[in-house]
Design an enzyme around this catalytic site. Structure first.
Site, PDB file in Angstrom:
ATOM      1  N   GLU A   5       0.797  -1.218   0.002  1.00 39.09           N
ATOM      2  CA  GLU A   5       0.227   0.029   0.034  1.00 39.09           C
ATOM      3  C   GLU A   5       0.982   1.235   0.026  1.00 39.09           C
ATOM      4  O   GLU A   5       0.869   2.294   0.850  1.00 39.09           O
ATOM      5  CB  GLU A   5      -0.856  -0.089   1.024  1.00 39.09           C
ATOM      6  CG  GLU A   5      -1.804  -1.162   1.386  1.00 39.09           C
ATOM      7  CD  GLU A   5      -2.843  -1.460   0.228  1.00 39.09           C
ATOM      8  OE1 GLU A   5      -2.999  -0.507  -0.601  1.00 39.09           O
ATOM      9  OE2 GLU A   5      -3.437  -2.420   0.214  1.00 39.09           O
ATOM     10  N   ASP A 130     -32.228  26.280 -15.158  1.00 38.32           N
ATOM     11  CA  ASP A 130     -30.979  27.188 -15.439  1.00 38.32           C
ATOM     12  C   ASP A 130     -31.342  27.558 -16.583  1.00 38.32           C
ATOM     13  O   ASP A 130     -31.387  27.146 -17.660  1.00 38.32           O
ATOM     14  CB  ASP A 130     -29.725  26.636 -15.381  1.00 38.32           C
ATOM     15  CG  ASP A 130     -28.622  27.381 -15.396  1.00 38.32           C
ATOM     16  OD1 ASP A 130     -28.704  28.583 -14.697  1.00 38.32           O
ATOM     17  OD2 ASP A 130     -27.723  27.183 -16.117  1.00 38.32           O
ATOM     18  N   ASP A 186     -33.635  30.123 -11.912  1.00 37.66           N
ATOM     19  CA  ASP A 186     -32.582  31.005 -11.531  1.00 37.66           C
ATOM     20  C   ASP A 186     -33.203  32.403 -11.537  1.00 37.66           C
ATOM     21  O   ASP A 186     -33.895  32.979 -12.235  1.00 37.66           O
ATOM     22  CB  ASP A 186     -31.501  31.202 -12.848  1.00 37.66           C
ATOM     23  CG  ASP A 186     -30.649  32.028 -12.415  1.00 37.66           C
ATOM     24  OD1 ASP A 186     -30.561  32.635 -11.404  1.00 37.66           O
ATOM     25  OD2 ASP A 186     -29.526  32.090 -13.097  1.00 37.66           O
ATOM     26  N   HIS A 263     -24.424  23.926 -15.884  1.00 37.79           N
ATOM     27  CA  HIS A 263     -25.643  24.165 -16.184  1.00 37.79           C
ATOM     28  C   HIS A 263     -26.645  23.083 -15.420  1.00 37.79           C
ATOM     29  O   HIS A 263     -27.648  23.718 -15.085  1.00 37.79           O
ATOM     30  CB  HIS A 263     -26.020  24.490 -17.686  1.00 37.79           C
ATOM     31  CG  HIS A 263     -25.162  25.276 -18.439  1.00 37.79           C
ATOM     32  ND1 HIS A 263     -25.317  26.684 -18.213  1.00 37.79           N
ATOM     33  CD2 HIS A 263     -23.945  25.188 -19.349  1.00 37.79           C
ATOM     34  CE1 HIS A 263     -24.045  27.322 -18.771  1.00 37.79           C
ATOM     35  NE2 HIS A 263     -23.622  26.531 -19.699  1.00 37.79           N
ATOM     36  N   ASP A 266     -26.364  23.708 -11.758  1.00 38.74           N
ATOM     37  CA  ASP A 266     -27.184  24.928 -11.338  1.00 38.74           C
ATOM     38  C   ASP A 266     -28.625  24.426 -11.298  1.00 38.74           C
ATOM     39  O   ASP A 266     -29.362  24.808 -10.352  1.00 38.74           O
ATOM     40  CB  ASP A 266     -26.882  25.778 -12.082  1.00 38.74           C
ATOM     41  CG  ASP A 266     -25.473  26.928 -11.940  1.00 38.74           C
ATOM     42  OD1 ASP A 266     -24.866  26.294 -10.939  1.00 38.74           O
ATOM     43  OD2 ASP A 266     -25.208  27.560 -12.810  1.00 38.74           O
TER      44      ASP A 266
END
Length: 281
Positions: A5, A130, A186, A263, A266
């Site tokens: 590891e 949006d 929005d 977009h 949002d």
């Protein structure tokens, strides 16, 4: 000397300190370093392996290079399933490929089919939009939040370019939006919101305020899972997977969230606006 590891050690300095102590006093030494490559290419160990060393042999193997009977059919089926629904996760988890830059914002995304049966049981469907025209798209997102499991399900999207408010609303109605659905938009375009109300939509502007973007993004990051159906929502899946922090000229990540290619993100932030605005939820 065997570093198992390797990526869990604290950098190349820590490795050198151990090597200098452990191999002191002899003319022959064998040093093995084994690990699963971290997702981010910015990880120290992924950079470390790229530094050439004359007497070093590098070997990489994955599940495709060993006998199938070592793994079993269930393991192979799970690998194939992940390959189909989330190629990036498959490449990292099963092939050991570093698929991220280190600035990945949403590490809790799960891509899988959301069935009609599941959707029928969603008792609180959320809707967000949006605004956009060109080159930015208008993007509508449909989702459901399971508060008990801290899981957000995204199962619907509609994206349009160069579309008037009237044509966009008509497209949403055709997609299944009804006056009974509360659409959160929005708030930067109050005239467009007024247009939608005149058309018959039950809608409201998103409640914003100082730090609202940062707070809502942190809320999305804190969820146990953001489940996205990649067949129903390909644009949304791509945005959430590819959204990363930007870097300065020195390669350091900038903490502000970039306002581009977001977009769908949002639209989801607006859809969930009334949830994350409640502090402590």
């Amino acid at each position: 000397l065997w570093f198992e590891e390797l990526d869990q050690f604290h950098g190349a300095d820590a490795i050198r300190n151990i090597e200098q102590s452990a191999i002191r006093g002899g003319d022959v030494a064998y040093i093995f370093k084994s690990y699963n490559p971290p997702r981010t290419t910015a990880s120290w160990v992924n950079k470390y392996r790229q530094i050439p060393k004359e007497n070093q042999l590098q070997h990489q193997s994955d599940y495709t290079t060993v006998p199938k009977e070592w793994l079993g059919q269930v393991f192979l089926d799970e690998a194939e399933h992940l390959k189909n629904i989330n190629p990036a996760a498959y490449e990292h988890e099963y092939l050991g490929i570093a698929t991220g830059t280190g600035g990945m914002v949403f590490e809790n995304v799960v891509l899988r089919k959301i069935t009609d049966k599941e959707i029928a049981e969603f008792d609180r469907v959320l809707h967000g939009l949006d605004w956009g025209f060109y080159p930015d798209p208008a993007h509508y997102g449909r989702c459901h939040y399971d508060a008990a499991r801290l899981t957000l399900y995204i199962f619907g999207e509609l994206r349009r370019f160069k579309t008037s408010n009237r044509a966009l609303y008509d497209a949403l109605v055709e997609y299944g939006l009804t006056p009974a659905d509360t659409l959160i938009l929005d708030s930067a375009e109050p005239k467009s919101i007024a247009d939608f109300r005149d058309y018959g939509a039950s809608c409201r502007g998103a409640e914003k305020g100082p730090e609202s973007v940062r707070y809502s993004m942190k809320w999305l990051q804190s969820l146990r899972a953001i489940v996205i159906d990649p067949e129903r929502c390909p644009e949304t899946a791509q945005e959430f997977l590819e959204y990363e922090l930007e870097q300065d000229k020195d390669g350091n990540f900038i903490s502000a969230y970039p306002d581009r290619k977001n977009h769908a993100i949002d639209a989801v932030r607006y859809a969930t606006n009334l949830i994350w605005r409640r502090r402590g939820q």
